[in-house]
Design a protein around this motif. Structure first.
Motif, PDB file in Angstrom:
ATOM      1  N   LEU A 139       0.811  -1.220   0.000  1.00 23.03           N
ATOM      2  CA  LEU A 139       0.000   0.000   0.000  1.00 23.03           C
ATOM      3  C   LEU A 139       0.841   1.264   0.000  1.00 23.03           C
ATOM      4  O   LEU A 139       0.310   2.356  -0.244  1.00 23.03           O
ATOM      5  CB  LEU A 139      -0.936  -0.014   1.206  1.00 23.03           C
ATOM      6  N   TRP A 196      -4.797   0.742  -4.039  1.00 23.89           N
ATOM      7  CA  TRP A 196      -5.486  -0.444  -3.539  1.00 23.89           C
ATOM      8  C   TRP A 196      -4.517  -1.613  -3.628  1.00 23.89           C
ATOM      9  O   TRP A 196      -3.428  -1.480  -4.205  1.00 23.89           O
ATOM     10  CB  TRP A 196      -6.768  -0.720  -4.326  1.00 23.89           C
ATOM     11  N   ASP A 216      -8.804  -6.707  -2.385  1.00 20.09           N
ATOM     12  CA  ASP A 216      -9.107  -5.887  -1.217  1.00 20.09           C
ATOM     13  C   ASP A 216     -10.203  -6.526  -0.375  1.00 20.09           C
ATOM     14  O   ASP A 216     -10.129  -6.517   0.863  1.00 20.09           O
ATOM     15  CB  ASP A 216      -9.538  -4.488  -1.663  1.00 20.09           C
ATOM     16  N   TRP A 219      -6.219   2.319   4.496  1.00 20.57           N
ATOM     17  CA  TRP A 219      -6.887   1.478   3.490  1.00 20.57           C
ATOM     18  C   TRP A 219      -8.149   0.831   4.069  1.00 20.57           C
ATOM     19  O   TRP A 219      -9.209   0.834   3.429  1.00 20.57           O
ATOM     20  CB  TRP A 219      -5.889   0.423   3.016  1.00 20.57           C
TER      21      TRP A 219
END
Length: 228
Positions: free
Chosen positions: A154, A159, A169, A196
Motif C-alpha cells: 500500500l 489499492w 481488497d 486502506w
C-alpha cells in the motif's frame, strides 16, 4: 429474467464475507440464511457436500443454480454481473488480484486465521475449552508479518492490486475484519493498512458486516467505528 439470490453463510466466516462484499459492491439484492456450519445441517450438506459456507443459490422460479464456496461464487458474479468489474481492468491488475486472492485464502488463512480464529472463535462455537496461549502468540506473530507485507504494497498503490478496488481488497478485508471483531489487529503500527481499511469500512457494501453480532461472541469496542 431476474434471479432471486440467496446466500447461505456464517456471518463471521471470512469466505462468506468476501461474497457479501462483492454482492454489495455490485448492488445485487440477495436474501441471507445464517448457517451453523459446524453442526453440519443437512440442508447445507445437501447443497455442498463439504459442509462449508458460503453457498449461493440463484433461482429463476423454474430451477436453481447452486454455487458452492467463495471462489466459485466470485467467479460466477464476475462473469454474470461484470459491472463494476472487481478483478481489474487490465491484465496486470487482474493477475495481481488473483495472486492476492490466493495469498489471503491460503497463506493468510493458514498462518493467521488458523490460529487466531480457531482459538478465539471456533473453540467457543465447538465447546473445546479455553484458547491456547502459545497458538494465539503464533497467530499474532504471523499477523504482524503479513501486515508488514501489506503495508509495503500500500505504500506504492491506491489499492492492494493496483489503482482500483478489487476482489483482492475484499479478500484481505474479509479476513482482517473477523480478526478485528476480536480486537487482535495492531492498527496503530501499520498506518497505511489502517487508512486502506478505513476507506473500505466506509463503503456501503461494508456496512452490513459492521452490524454482525453472534451470541456469545462480543466484538471489540471499536469494531463498528468508522473513525477508529
Amino acid at each position: 429474467m431476474s434471479l432471486d439470490l440467496t446466500l447461505h453463510h456464517f456471518p463471521l466466516d471470512p469466505a462468506s464475507r468476501q461474497v457479501r462484499l462483492a454482492l454489495g459492491e455490485k448492488r445485487l439484492p440477495f436474501s441471507e440464511e445464517a448457517v451453523r456450519y459446524w453442526e453440519r445441517p443437512s440442508a447445507l450438506v445437501n447443497m455442498n457436500p463439504s459442509g462449508l459456507t458460503p453457498v449461493l443459490t440463484a433461482s429463476d422460479g423454474r430451477g436453481a443454480l447452486v454455487l458452492c464456496e467463495s471462489r466459485a461464487i466470485l467467479d460466477h458474479l464476475e462473469e454474470t454481473y461484470p459491472d463494476p468489474p472487481l478483478l481489474g481492468r487490465d491484465a496486470h491488475e487482474r493477475a495481481e488480484a488473483r495472486r492476492l486472492l490466493q495469498w489471503f485464502d491460503r497463506k493468510f488463512d493458514y498462518e493467521v486465521c488458523g490460529f487466531l480464529l480457531h482459538e478465539k472463535m471456533e473453540k467457543r462455537l465447538l465447546g473445546l475449552g479455553a484458547p491456547d496461549l502459545a497458538a494465539m502468540r503464533q497467530g499474532r506473530e504471523a499477523l504482524r508479518a503479513h501486515l508488514v507485507y501489506v503495508e509495503g504494497l500500500l505504500s506504492n498503490r491506491d489499492w492492494l492490486a493496483g489503482r482500483r478496488l478489487s476482489l483482492a481488497d475484499f479478500a484481505a478485508a474479509a479476513h482482517l475484519s473477523v480478526i478485528d471483531y476480536f480486537g487482535d489487529v495492531p492498527w496503530r503500527d501499520f498506518p497505511a493498512v489502517k487508512t486502506w481499511y478505513m476507506k473500505l469500512k466506509s463503503r456501503p457494501c461494508f456496512r452490513p458486516l459492521l452490524a454482525d453480532r453472534w451470541p456469545g461472541l462480543t466484538p471489540a469496542q471499536h469494531y463498528d467505528d468508522l473513525d477508529f
